[in-house]
Design a protein around this motif. Structure first.
Motif, PDB file in Angstrom:
ATOM      1  N   ASP A  63       0.835  -1.210   0.000  1.00  0.00           N
ATOM      2  CA  ASP A  63       0.000   0.000   0.000  1.00  0.00           C
ATOM      3  C   ASP A  63       0.866   1.256   0.000  1.00  0.00           C
ATOM      4  O   ASP A  63       0.709   2.156  -0.839  1.00  0.00           O
ATOM      5  N   LEU A  66       3.627   1.529  -3.130  1.00  0.00           N
ATOM      6  CA  LEU A  66       3.107   1.984  -4.423  1.00  0.00           C
ATOM      7  C   LEU A  66       2.808   3.473  -4.398  1.00  0.00           C
ATOM      8  O   LEU A  66       3.168   4.202  -5.332  1.00  0.00           O
ATOM      9  N   LYS A  67       2.181   3.931  -3.338  1.00  0.00           N
ATOM     10  CA  LYS A  67       1.847   5.357  -3.230  1.00  0.00           C
ATOM     11  C   LYS A  67       3.119   6.201  -3.159  1.00  0.00           C
ATOM     12  O   LYS A  67       3.245   7.211  -3.871  1.00  0.00           O
ATOM     13  N   ALA A  70       4.945   6.374  -6.519  1.00  0.00           N
ATOM     14  CA  ALA A  70       4.280   7.270  -7.466  1.00  0.00           C
ATOM     15  C   ALA A  70       4.601   8.730  -7.152  1.00  0.00           C
ATOM     16  O   ALA A  70       4.805   9.539  -8.063  1.00  0.00           O
ATOM     17  N   ILE A  86       0.351   2.765 -10.832  1.00  0.00           N
ATOM     18  CA  ILE A  86      -0.818   2.679  -9.951  1.00  0.00           C
ATOM     19  C   ILE A  86      -1.908   1.823 -10.593  1.00  0.00           C
ATOM     20  O   ILE A  86      -2.515   0.965  -9.938  1.00  0.00           O
ATOM     21  N   LYS A  87      -2.158   2.049 -11.878  1.00  0.00           N
ATOM     22  CA  LYS A  87      -3.194   1.274 -12.559  1.00  0.00           C
ATOM     23  C   LYS A  87      -2.866  -0.219 -12.574  1.00  0.00           C
ATOM     24  O   LYS A  87      -3.748  -1.068 -12.443  1.00  0.00           O
ATOM     25  N   ARG A  90      -2.482  -1.473  -8.302  1.00  0.00           N
ATOM     26  CA  ARG A  90      -3.381  -1.121  -7.210  1.00  0.00           C
ATOM     27  C   ARG A  90      -4.240  -2.320  -6.778  1.00  0.00           C
ATOM     28  O   ARG A  90      -4.756  -2.335  -5.659  1.00  0.00           O
ATOM     29  N   CYS A  93      -3.187  -3.840  -3.608  1.00  0.00           N
ATOM     30  CA  CYS A  93      -3.323  -3.035  -2.395  1.00  0.00           C
ATOM     31  C   CYS A  93      -4.647  -3.323  -1.694  1.00  0.00           C
ATOM     32  O   CYS A  93      -5.598  -3.828  -2.294  1.00  0.00           O
ATOM     33  N   GLN A  98      -7.241   2.315  -1.449  1.00  0.00           N
ATOM     34  CA  GLN A  98      -7.723   2.735  -2.767  1.00  0.00           C
ATOM     35  C   GLN A  98      -8.026   4.233  -2.831  1.00  0.00           C
ATOM     36  O   GLN A  98      -7.770   4.901  -3.834  1.00  0.00           O
ATOM     37  N   LEU A 101      -4.847   6.223  -3.113  1.00  0.00           N
ATOM     38  CA  LEU A 101      -4.284   6.035  -4.452  1.00  0.00           C
ATOM     39  C   LEU A 101      -5.037   6.870  -5.479  1.00  0.00           C
ATOM     40  O   LEU A 101      -4.431   7.421  -6.410  1.00  0.00           O
ATOM     41  N   ASP A 102      -6.354   6.979  -5.312  1.00  0.00           N
ATOM     42  CA  ASP A 102      -7.142   7.844  -6.194  1.00  0.00           C
ATOM     43  C   ASP A 102      -6.676   9.293  -6.089  1.00  0.00           C
ATOM     44  O   ASP A 102      -6.579  10.007  -7.095  1.00  0.00           O
ATOM     45  N   LEU A 105      -3.565   9.690  -7.965  1.00  0.00           N
ATOM     46  CA  LEU A 105      -3.867   9.677  -9.396  1.00  0.00           C
ATOM     47  C   LEU A 105      -4.398  11.020  -9.878  1.00  0.00           C
ATOM     48  O   LEU A 105      -4.041  11.495 -10.966  1.00  0.00           O
TER      49      LEU A 105
END
Length: 296
Positions: A63, A66-67, A70, A86-87, A90, A93, A98, A101-102, A105
């Protein structure tokens, strides 16, 4: 000697703990810990990205890895790569990750000029709030900014998302839609920044008297954030732009208004709002009539 050894051991532990607190890095020697060390202590973003990849592949704090990866990619102008990462990952995760992550994005879309994607994601997040699925059904969530934690309400989050949506519409020069969105955002949780964006929308539509009133409200300190020096400077700049476009703000002969049908429709929309009914998410009772416009 044994007591002395314990004191040295205790001192070393305290120094180690203090090191992690100062540099805000976790303890341990996992790929994620080493990635954070490369990012925050060594200031080596390229090495950090490689280690974040290793953490993701190893299933180590996916989690956060990845964040954080990015975010570092964005700092290096590798925005498109960050979006694809991310796409692609995710799905690994947790459900709780989520939403954050949005948010990452949305920032990435904004930076690389993907306006349509940004608008679609903002609408989706607004629909999730309306359906009661945001914040895992809770009225507030804990957010973090500059290392500090604070509580964000559904009301504040809704207004923030609407503000971002309004800005995205402005980038498409759809000032009429941006105006409607900013109006709704201001009714939910007003602030100076959104008011100034609303004022700019009105200027772009040649509705100078309305823009002047909105901007003056900021200059007179009538909104949260009005005393911020950046807000005041921007308000003063917009007033100068207004005066350059319309020599006399008191004169209505040169003012071009929005068509009467739209104004009447907007007034009717405001009048049709009913009393609050939802116990779970009352804020969306206020903007329920607007959700169809968001879906357009």
């Amino acid at each position: 000697m044994e007591g002395c050894s314990k004191k040295i051991s205790s001192k070393g532990k305290k120094e180690k703990d203090l090191y992690h607190i100062i540099h805000k890095v976790p303890c341990g020697d996992s790929p994620y810990v080493r990635a954070k060390h490369a990012q925050l202590v060594e200031k080596d973003p390229e090495a950090a990205i490689v280690l974040f990849w290793k953490a993701i592949n190893a299933g180590d704090k996916v989690d956060s890895a990845l964040k954080d990866m990015a975010v570092v990619m964005k700092q290096l102008d590798r925005t498109e790569e960050a979006v694809e990462a991310i796409k692609s990952f995710r799905s690994l995760c947790s459900k709780q990750a989520q939403e954050s992550l949005d948010n990452v994005l949305i920032d990435l879309y904004k930076k690389c000029g993907k306006i349509e994607e940004q608008i679609d994601l903002l609408k989706r997040k607004l629909r999730l709030i309306y359906q009661g699925e945001a914040f895992n059904g809770r009225p507030t969530k804990t957010a973090r900014s500059h290392g500090k934690k604070f509580q964000v309400s559904v009301k504040q989050e809704t207004s923030r998302l609407l503000g971002n949506l309004g800005w995205a519409y402005m980038q498409k020069s759809n000032f009429m839609m941006a105006e409607v969105v900013y109006q709704k955002a201001q009714m939910i949780d007003p602030d100076a920044n959104k008011a100034l964006n609303l004022g700019l929308c009105l200027i772009k539509q040649a509705r100078y008297d309305e823009a002047y009133a909105v901007i003056q409200d900021v200059l007179q300190g009538g909104l949260p954030g009005s005393n911020d020096c950046r807000s005041r400077k921007r308000a003063e700049e917009l007033i100068i732009e207004l005066k350059s476009r319309l020599p006399s703000l008191d004169s209505s002969e040169n003012i071009v208004g929005l068509d009467d049908d739209f104004v009447k429709g907007l007034e009717q929309l405001m009048n049709e709002w009913g009393p609050l009914r939802s116990k779970r998410l009352p804020i969306f009772e206020e903007i329920s009539s607007f959700r169809d416009q968001l879906a357009c």
